[in-house]
Design a protein around this motif. Sequence first.
Motif, PDB file in Angstrom:
ATOM      1  N   SER A 268       0.839  -1.199   0.000  1.00  0.00           N
ATOM      2  CA  SER A 268       0.000   0.000   0.000  1.00  0.00           C
ATOM      3  C   SER A 268       0.871   1.246   0.000  1.00  0.00           C
ATOM      4  O   SER A 268       2.030   1.224   0.442  1.00  0.00           O
ATOM      5  N   GLU A 269       0.310   2.341  -0.491  1.00  0.00           N
ATOM      6  CA  GLU A 269       1.073   3.588  -0.506  1.00  0.00           C
ATOM      7  C   GLU A 269       1.379   4.076   0.900  1.00  0.00           C
ATOM      8  O   GLU A 269       2.326   4.827   1.117  1.00  0.00           O
ATOM      9  N   GLY A 270       0.565   3.661   1.863  1.00  0.00           N
ATOM     10  CA  GLY A 270       0.834   4.048   3.242  1.00  0.00           C
ATOM     11  C   GLY A 270       2.026   3.320   3.840  1.00  0.00           C
ATOM     12  O   GLY A 270       2.593   3.769   4.838  1.00  0.00           O
ATOM     13  N   GLN A 271       2.424   2.197   3.237  1.00  0.00           N
ATOM     14  CA  GLN A 271       3.536   1.406   3.770  1.00  0.00           C
ATOM     15  C   GLN A 271       4.856   1.669   3.066  1.00  0.00           C
ATOM     16  O   GLN A 271       5.917   1.494   3.672  1.00  0.00           O
ATOM     17  N   ILE A 272       4.814   2.071   1.797  1.00  0.00           N
ATOM     18  CA  ILE A 272       6.035   2.101   1.004  1.00  0.00           C
ATOM     19  C   ILE A 272       7.066   3.073   1.557  1.00  0.00           C
ATOM     20  O   ILE A 272       8.271   2.781   1.569  1.00  0.00           O
ATOM     21  N   ASN A 273       6.644   4.232   2.052  1.00  0.00           N
ATOM     22  CA  ASN A 273       7.601   5.182   2.623  1.00  0.00           C
ATOM     23  C   ASN A 273       8.328   4.577   3.813  1.00  0.00           C
ATOM     24  O   ASN A 273       9.540   4.754   3.977  1.00  0.00           O
ATOM     25  N   ARG A 274       7.580   3.855   4.650  1.00  0.00           N
ATOM     26  CA  ARG A 274       8.186   3.245   5.827  1.00  0.00           C
ATOM     27  C   ARG A 274       9.177   2.153   5.430  1.00  0.00           C
ATOM     28  O   ARG A 274      10.250   2.018   6.016  1.00  0.00           O
ATOM     29  N   LEU A 275       8.832   1.368   4.409  1.00  0.00           N
ATOM     30  CA  LEU A 275       9.736   0.310   3.959  1.00  0.00           C
ATOM     31  C   LEU A 275      11.009   0.880   3.345  1.00  0.00           C
ATOM     32  O   LEU A 275      12.105   0.349   3.542  1.00  0.00           O
ATOM     33  N   LEU A 276      10.868   1.966   2.592  1.00  0.00           N
ATOM     34  CA  LEU A 276      12.031   2.562   1.933  1.00  0.00           C
ATOM     35  C   LEU A 276      12.972   3.260   2.910  1.00  0.00           C
ATOM     36  O   LEU A 276      14.119   3.545   2.566  1.00  0.00           O
ATOM     37  N   SER A 277      12.498   3.521   4.120  1.00  0.00           N
ATOM     38  CA  SER A 277      13.316   4.261   5.088  1.00  0.00           C
ATOM     39  C   SER A 277      14.405   3.408   5.719  1.00  0.00           C
ATOM     40  O   SER A 277      15.272   3.929   6.411  1.00  0.00           O
ATOM     41  N   SER A 278      14.374   2.092   5.484  1.00  0.00           N
ATOM     42  CA  SER A 278      15.368   1.205   6.094  1.00  0.00           C
ATOM     43  C   SER A 278      15.909   0.238   5.052  1.00  0.00           C
ATOM     44  O   SER A 278      15.150  -0.311   4.245  1.00  0.00           O
ATOM     45  N   ASN A 279      17.218   0.013   5.082  1.00  0.00           N
ATOM     46  CA  ASN A 279      17.821  -0.958   4.173  1.00  0.00           C
ATOM     47  C   ASN A 279      17.360  -2.386   4.471  1.00  0.00           C
ATOM     48  O   ASN A 279      17.419  -3.263   3.609  1.00  0.00           O
ATOM     49  N   LEU A 280      16.907  -2.617   5.691  1.00  0.00           N
ATOM     50  CA  LEU A 280      16.473  -3.962   6.075  1.00  0.00           C
ATOM     51  C   LEU A 280      15.109  -4.310   5.487  1.00  0.00           C
ATOM     52  O   LEU A 280      14.819  -5.485   5.236  1.00  0.00           O
ATOM     53  N   THR A 281      14.268  -3.301   5.280  1.00  0.00           N
ATOM     54  CA  THR A 281      12.904  -3.552   4.799  1.00  0.00           C
ATOM     55  C   THR A 281      12.671  -3.070   3.376  1.00  0.00           C
ATOM     56  O   THR A 281      11.626  -3.363   2.794  1.00  0.00           O
ATOM     57  N   SER A 282      13.619  -2.335   2.819  1.00  0.00           N
ATOM     58  CA  SER A 282      13.436  -1.791   1.476  1.00  0.00           C
ATOM     59  C   SER A 282      13.343  -2.913   0.446  1.00  0.00           C
ATOM     60  O   SER A 282      14.078  -3.906   0.521  1.00  0.00           O
ATOM     61  N   PRO A 283      12.438  -2.822  -0.523  1.00  0.00           N
ATOM     62  CA  PRO A 283      12.326  -3.860  -1.561  1.00  0.00           C
ATOM     63  C   PRO A 283      13.644  -4.039  -2.308  1.00  0.00           C
ATOM     64  O   PRO A 283      14.392  -3.081  -2.529  1.00  0.00           O
ATOM     65  N   SER A 284      13.922  -5.276  -2.701  1.00  0.00           N
ATOM     66  CA  SER A 284      15.129  -5.604  -3.452  1.00  0.00           C
ATOM     67  C   SER A 284      14.728  -6.337  -4.723  1.00  0.00           C
ATOM     68  O   SER A 284      13.570  -6.702  -4.910  1.00  0.00           O
ATOM     69  N   LYS A 285      15.701  -6.576  -5.605  1.00  0.00           N
ATOM     70  CA  LYS A 285      15.371  -7.277  -6.846  1.00  0.00           C
ATOM     71  C   LYS A 285      14.994  -8.734  -6.585  1.00  0.00           C
ATOM     72  O   LYS A 285      14.316  -9.356  -7.401  1.00  0.00           O
ATOM     73  N   GLN A 286      15.440  -9.288  -5.441  1.00  0.00           N
ATOM     74  CA  GLN A 286      15.009 -10.636  -5.072  1.00  0.00           C
ATOM     75  C   GLN A 286      13.604 -10.624  -4.469  1.00  0.00           C
ATOM     76  O   GLN A 286      12.843 -11.579  -4.629  1.00  0.00           O
ATOM     77  N   TYR A 287      13.272  -9.527  -3.782  1.00  0.00           N
ATOM     78  CA  TYR A 287      11.953  -9.384  -3.160  1.00  0.00           C
ATOM     79  C   TYR A 287      11.379  -8.015  -3.539  1.00  0.00           C
ATOM     80  O   TYR A 287      11.306  -7.105  -2.711  1.00  0.00           O
TER      81      TYR A 287
END
Length: 251
Positions: free
Chosen positions: A113-132
């Motif tokens: 959700s757009e409400g979650q993406i900012n929070r995920l991008l704020s950390s290298n541990l949770t930021s999306p990767s090409k594997q996920y």
Amino acid sequence: MAVLNKDNNGYLTPEEFNLFAKQAQLEIFEEYFYNYNNLLNKQNKRLTNTGYADLPRQLVEVIDTFTQFKALTLSTGSEQTFELPADWYTITYVNFKQTCGAVVTSNEAERISEGQINRLLSSNLTSPSKQYPAYVFSQQGLGVTEGPGTGTYGNLGNQITLYPAQAATCTLGCDLTYVRYPKDPKWTYNVVSGSPIFNQSATDYQDFELPFSDQVEMTLKILQYAGVNIREPEVVQFASGAEAINNQSES
């Protein structure tokens, strides 16, 4: 529409019929998903059977006829935002594909959700990767910029933005699997002696896309809309009563 004219109520014009046919087909199409949910609930309670009586499987086969596969195109000025097809109803699979020379990385992207993406991008541990990888519906309201175009406002619901953004010297692609809306039916005709005569050879002719098993319900729904249009309650009552009997026999 011989039923409609039974008591000299008059006939529908082709334009009215096309409008009512479109709405009736769309209504039945959307009912498929509610019916499928109800059938799964019955299946979980062991109230369905196998073989010819496997109703959930039969309904899935009908819905699958509307499944499409499409390679999406990038939005102008963006490296990670893609344009969705105009006829999409629901998305079933989004494939993130990054090409770096001869190396291609391809994985399913998770809906975020757009409400979650900012929070995920704020950390290298949770930021999306090409594997996920992950995706959101458009980039509207997103304050974090990861690639050209993601800081601007998009058309919410008609675009998806993939994460992570494409790496340097790499290109990003997106393959979509989705269920589309049925095409709008169109009864085409030629005017002969002042009356419309059906012309199936017209280039813009479009038949119904729902299976023959829905013909009765389709006719009844068109009659309902026609009865409302001519303000004839008897037509509406007849169609509604017949539809109720038809639904009861199928339940």
